[in-house]
Design a protein around this motif. Structure first.
Motif, PDB file in Angstrom:
ATOM      1  N   ALA A  74      41.267 -60.047  93.845  1.00 44.38           N
ATOM      2  CA  ALA A  74      42.637 -60.401  93.472  1.00 44.38           C
ATOM      3  C   ALA A  74      42.763 -61.890  93.187  1.00 44.38           C
ATOM      4  O   ALA A  74      43.445 -62.299  92.238  1.00 44.38           O
TER       5      ALA A  74
ATOM      6  N   ASP B 192      44.035 -65.926  85.338  1.00 40.71           N
ATOM      7  CA  ASP B 192      45.312 -65.905  84.610  1.00 40.71           C
ATOM      8  C   ASP B 192      45.982 -67.275  84.586  1.00 40.71           C
ATOM      9  O   ASP B 192      46.693 -67.608  83.633  1.00 40.71           O
ATOM     10  N   GLU B 193      45.784 -68.070  85.651  1.00 37.91           N
ATOM     11  CA  GLU B 193      46.484 -69.355  85.786  1.00 37.91           C
ATOM     12  C   GLU B 193      45.511 -70.527  85.786  1.00 37.91           C
ATOM     13  O   GLU B 193      45.825 -71.590  86.314  1.00 37.91           O
TER      14      GLU B 193
ATOM     15  N   SER C  21      53.834 -67.492  92.120  1.00 36.59           N
ATOM     16  CA  SER C  21      52.661 -66.623  92.202  1.00 36.59           C
ATOM     17  C   SER C  21      51.952 -66.786  93.536  1.00 36.59           C
ATOM     18  O   SER C  21      51.373 -65.833  94.062  1.00 36.59           O
ATOM     19  N   GLU C  22      51.992 -67.996  94.113  1.00 37.04           N
ATOM     20  CA  GLU C  22      51.375 -68.214  95.428  1.00 37.04           C
ATOM     21  C   GLU C  22      52.065 -67.360  96.489  1.00 37.04           C
ATOM     22  O   GLU C  22      51.408 -66.701  97.301  1.00 37.04           O
TER      23      GLU C  22
ATOM     24  N   PHE D 140      51.194 -63.693  96.008  1.00 43.17           N
ATOM     25  CA  PHE D 140      49.837 -63.385  96.448  1.00 43.17           C
ATOM     26  C   PHE D 140      49.763 -63.329  97.971  1.00 43.17           C
ATOM     27  O   PHE D 140      49.144 -62.431  98.547  1.00 43.17           O
TER      28      PHE D 140
ATOM     29  N   CYS E  76      41.208 -62.721  89.756  1.00 40.61           N
ATOM     30  CA  CYS E  76      42.086 -62.347  88.645  1.00 40.61           C
ATOM     31  C   CYS E  76      43.254 -63.311  88.528  1.00 40.61           C
ATOM     32  O   CYS E  76      43.628 -63.729  87.421  1.00 40.61           O
ATOM     33  N   ARG E  77      43.831 -63.682  89.666  1.00 40.60           N
ATOM     34  CA  ARG E  77      44.955 -64.616  89.635  1.00 40.60           C
ATOM     35  C   ARG E  77      44.514 -65.966  89.077  1.00 40.60           C
ATOM     36  O   ARG E  77      45.200 -66.560  88.232  1.00 40.60           O
ATOM     37  N   SER E  78      43.363 -66.466  89.532  1.00 43.05           N
ATOM     38  CA  SER E  78      42.886 -67.757  89.054  1.00 43.05           C
ATOM     39  C   SER E  78      42.578 -67.711  87.567  1.00 43.05           C
ATOM     40  O   SER E  78      42.850 -68.673  86.837  1.00 43.05           O
TER      41      SER E  78
END
Length: 226
Positions: free
Chosen positions: A130, A137-138, A99-100, A103, A133-135
């Motif tokens: 963005a 989710d994870e 995912s990193e 992104f 949202c990513r943080s």
């Protein structure tokens, strides 16, 4: 251990102004021996270990990911897991690697407004949304992979993201102290802060996104009425 193809031998805390982040190669997580040419059997073993770790996260959460548990789930010796990832933090970072990279690819070369082609303020606004949202989710995995207070600001992935914010700020507000300003803005996007606001205070991510937009507007506004 973290390394980045773009980083010089003596890492600098921020990319130099004449070296735009868009021209840098994607940050790579993992060990140097893992990239780019693992032997086929070593690559298979690494993939099997990561699959086992991912199953443990899905079944027990990030707290269930220990070197011993991963070794048992993958039917290998504990020493194999340590040799491949170094320690638990290295293992968790490897799980976040995919995912990193996605992104990074999105803000380095993806479509606007996150990628090139929009104004720096639009890109800064899209970057924060963005990343929020990513943080979200994870969140559990990111918190478990936190390098700790002593390495939080020198951690390679976070320095890379902060460098991108610094670059956008230099374009939007060139007279500001953009390095310090970027450090402040990234504090808003810290996984620990997001965890406290969403879990501890019950704030929806949409409120954090709106707050980020407001913060960016106030930071980048150069007109007296602001």
């Amino acid at each position: 251990m973290l390394y980045a193809c773009f980083m010089p031998a003596a890492p600098q805390p921020f990319p130099k102004p004449q070296q735009p982040v868009e021209e840098l190669e994607l940050l790579q997580l993992g060990t140097a021996e893992d990239h780019p040419c693992l032997r086929a059997d070593a690559a298979r073993n690494r993939a099997r270990l990561l699959e086992a770790a991912a199953r443990l996260v899905a079944e027990h959460g990030a707290a269930g990911v220990t070197m011993e548990a991963v070794a048992a789930a993958a039917s290998v010796g504990k020493g194999t897991v340590f040799r491949r990832f170094g320690d638990r933090n290295g293992l968790l970072l490897a799980l976040l690697d995919h995912s990193e990279k996605n992104f990074q690819a999105a803000f380095l070369g993806g479509p606007p407004p996150l990628g090139p082609g929009a104004s720096p303020v639009e890109r800064l606004r899209a970057f924060g949304r963005a990343l929020l949202c990513r943080s979200a989710d994870e969140l559990e995995l990111q918190l478990a992979a936190d390098p700790g207070a002593d390495r939080r600001f020198s951690n390679a992935p976070r320095r890379f993201l902060r460098g991108h914010v610094t670059m956008l700020l230099r374009q939007a507000v060139p007279d500001a102290d953009c390095e310090l300003l970027a450090l402040t803005l990234m504090g808003y996007l810290d996984p620990a802060a997001i965890h406290y606001l969403t879990k501890g205070c019950g704030m929806p991510v949409e409120r954090l996104e709106a707050g980020w937009d407001d913060l960016v507007a106030r930071v980048t506004c150069t007109e007296p009425p602001c």
